[in-house]
Structure formats: structure tokens, C-alpha cells
Design a protein around this motif. Structure first.
Motif, PDB file in Angstrom:
ATOM      1  N   ASP A  92      17.506   9.523  39.240  1.00 41.63           N
ATOM      2  CA  ASP A  92      17.384   8.693  38.054  1.00 41.63           C
ATOM      3  C   ASP A  92      18.749   8.107  37.722  1.00 41.63           C
ATOM      4  N   ASP A  94      19.993   7.792  34.708  1.00 41.71           N
ATOM      5  CA  ASP A  94      20.458   8.160  33.362  1.00 41.71           C
ATOM      6  C   ASP A  94      21.439   9.325  33.324  1.00 41.71           C
ATOM      7  N   GLN A  96      21.023  12.267  34.254  1.00 37.16           N
ATOM      8  CA  GLN A  96      20.422  13.594  34.055  1.00 37.16           C
ATOM      9  C   GLN A  96      20.456  14.375  35.364  1.00 37.16           C
ATOM     10  N   ARG A 200      20.192  13.680  28.455  1.00 33.97           N
ATOM     11  CA  ARG A 200      20.465  12.255  28.579  1.00 33.97           C
ATOM     12  C   ARG A 200      21.715  11.907  27.778  1.00 33.97           C
TER      13      ARG A 200
HETATM   14 MG    MG Z   1      15.708  10.901  32.352  1.00 33.98          MG
END
Ligand code: MG
Ligand code: UDP
Length: 316
Positions: A92, A94, A96, A200
Motif C-alpha cells: 500500500d 500509505d 502502513q 496510517r
Molecule cells: Mg492502509
């Protein structure tokens, strides 16, 4: 090329420079040859400009921009079609998922012979409203798919042998079930690695509560597809035949009852008052419908050329 990193993103401009620097660091420290493929899923912030400026500094970076927001699955599918590395890593955008997991994931694919290794967010940094339904979701997915060793089907961080991503088709919201798709495509050496997960840092989640409803509906579709996808007639034909058998039986009963009634003048019997009359009617009509569904299904499975075309506005 050793590794292709595929990153689907929707409005993640703040995270991209940090994420890219981190991936570059890991790749250089381990001496991997690599590429990073950013799939911009119709972001409305300045993600695309950020990706362009990152690319200006690092030629290993490539980008594809969708003209609108199609979803994470189409983004992954588009990225998968373009990878050149022996091992494909998805993560991802973001922050994370941690790029520090890449070397071990790479080793599990190349040295331990796995086709797919899925990350497992053993300790999650997400709200309870998400982690509890997720547990239920994973339990169901394990049961339906028969992949018993996975705790976390939908982890964004995964590693694949290149052939796997070239032979699966991720569409709709099917990214949640990639291990199941891989299994259905014949890639059964599926492993798991506990990975670090972080809260996040920027922006917010792109999926709402509808993720759970859609998730279960997709699981139903996949189950059906894996069982009867290429042979819909096997299920509809069977149901249709059972219905016809039932209808035939009911017709026979009616015939016998009527004959008996005609032969004895004391016994009066009307076909339309008999429960068997309605049973035979319904069974034969429903049976015909099942058969028709089966035949149409067979025709459709052979016909869908445009199912994976997404409009791309820019690419480098
Ligand atoms: Mg995420
Ligand atoms: N994403 C995407 N298209 C979408 C929704 C999400 O490309 O329509 C990307 C998003 O930018 C992120 C990844 O998919 O890189 C996972 O999304 P998110 O972090 O919002 O999901 P969560 O971690 O909350 O499950």
C-alpha cells in the motif's frame, strides 16, 4: 530484474516521497535490481505530480495514471501486466506496510519455493471497528477457499513469483482474495510472513463499511467461479434435472390418481385441485429456467473481451 514493486494509490501524495526513499534504501542496501510501479488510481490530489518528480530523480520509477478512480483491484491488475521482475511485491502507498520486509519476502519466494507469500499484520494499528469484522472475514475466507494457513488474506503487502501475477485476473474488489485466485490458477504453494504494521501516518482510509458487504458477495462469486466458473452447466444442469425429475414424478402421481378416479365412479378427483398439479407445474418451469441459466452461463464464459480495459490518461 530481481524485484518489481507495485503500488496502487488513491490520494496519497504526502506519503509518496517518504515511501519511495525507504524502498530505494532497502533496494540499495541489498543490491537488488528493481523497479517501482506506481498506479495512480484517479487521484484528485497532486499524487501524479509527486510521482513525476520522483521519477525525474530515479529512473527505476514508472507510473500509470487512470483517468478516473477504478479501485484497488484494477490498479493492481494493470500493474501486474507491466512487471518485469522475477519477484513482484505489492504494498500500500500509505506507509502502513514496511519496505524492510522486502528482502525476507524475496528470499521466501526465491529460496523456499513459495508461489505467493502474504503478509500477516499480526499486531494491527487499525481501529477495532475494522479489526473485529476482519477476523470474521478471514475465518470465512479460510473456510471457503480451503487455504487454511492464512491469517490475513487482504494484507496489501504480498510477494509473488512473477508467473502468478501474469496468470491471475484481479478485478472488481477481488484484491481481497488474491491468494484464492492464485490457488484457483494452480499456484498452491502459499505462505505467510508476520509483518510490521503501522498506523496510517497521512490521510485516511479509502474503504468504508461497504467493504464487508462487498467482501462477502465477492467471496460467493469466487466460490461459485472456482467450482462451476468454466462449467456453469454442471450446477444449473444438475438443479434443472432434479426439478424435472420432481415434476415428472408429480405428473405420474396425477395420472395414476386420475386413472383410479375414472375407473371408480364413487371417487371424484379433479386434476386442478391436486397439490401434485401445482408441484409439477412449478418444478418443470423452474427446471427449465435452471437449464436456460446454465446455457446462457456457458455462452457468457466464452465471451468477454473488453472486461479488463481501463482508460489510462498518462504513463511513463
Ligand atoms: Mg492502509
Ligand atoms: N487504493 C486505491 N484505489 C482505491 C482505494 C484505495 O488504489 O480506490 C489504495 C490506497 O491508496 C492504498 C491502498 O489501496 O495505497 C490501501 O488502501 P487503504 O490504506 O485506504 O486501505 P486500508 O489500509 O484502510 O485497508
Amino acid at each position: 530484474m530481481d524485484i518489481s514493486v507495485v503500488i496502487p494509490l488513491y490520494n496519497e501524495a504526502e506519503s509518496l516521497p517518504e515511501l519511495t526513499a525507504w524502498i530505494e534504501r532497502v533496494m540499495e542496501q541489498n543490491g537488488f535490481s528493481y523497479e517501482i510501479l506506481f498506479i495512480n488510481d484517479g487521484s484528485t490530489d497532486n499524487s501524479w505530480e509527486v510521482i513525476r518528480s520522483l521519477q525525474a530523480k530515479n529512473p527505476h520509477i514508472h507510473g500509470v495514471a487512470f483517468s478516473r478512480n477504478y479501485g484497488k483491484s484494477p490498479a493492481l491488475n494493470t500493474g501486474f501486466a507491466r512487471t518485469k521482475g522475477d519477484v513482484v511485491i505489492t504494498m500500500d502507498a500509505d506507509l502502513q506496510d514496511s519496505p524492510d520486509e522486502i528482502p525476507e519476502l524475496y528470499r521466501m519466494i526465491t529460496k523456499e519455493g513459495y508461489d505467493l507469500v502474504s503478509g500477516w499484520k499480526k499486531k494491527r494499528y487499525d481501529p477495532l471497528s475494522k479489526t473485529i469484522p476482519t477476523k470474521l472475514f478471514n475465518a470465512t475466507a479460510r473456510k471457503v477457499s480451503g487455504i487454511k494457513n492464512l491469517h490475513d488474506f487482504n494484507c496489501g503487502l504480498k510477494a509473488y513469483r512473477s508467473a502468478v501475477v501474469k496468470h491471475i485476473e484481479v478485478y472488481g474488489d477481488m484484491h481481497r482474495y488474491i491468494p484464492y485466485l492464485a490457488k484457483n490458477a494452480g499456484y498452491t504453494r502459499i505462505g505467510e510472513k508476520a509483518v510490521h504494521h503501522q498506523a496510517r501516518k497521512y490521510g485516511k482510509t479509502k474503504f468504508g463499511l461497504d467493504r464487508f458487504v462487498n467482501g462477502y458477495l465477492d467471496l460467493g462469486t469466487l466460490w461459485f467461479q472456482s467450482k462451476f466458473g468454466i462449467k456453469p452447466m454442471h450446477i444449473f444442469g444438475l438443479l434443472g434435472s432434479l426439478m424435472f425429475a420432481l415434476g415428472f414424478l408429480a405428473v405420474m402421481i396425477i395420472l395414476i390418481l386420475k386413472t383410479v378416479a375414472l375407473c371408480s365412479d364413487s371417487y371424484d378427483f379433479y386434476v386442478t385441485k391436486s397439490v401434485y398439479f401445482y408441484l409439477s407445474l412449478t418444478a418443470i418451469v423452474v427446471g427449465t429456467q435452471f437449464f436456460t441459466a446454465g446455457i446462457i452461463g456457458e455462452l457468457i464464459t466464452r465471451n468477454s473481451a473488453e472486461r479488463n480495459s481501463y482508460q489510462i490518461s498518462d504513463e511513463f
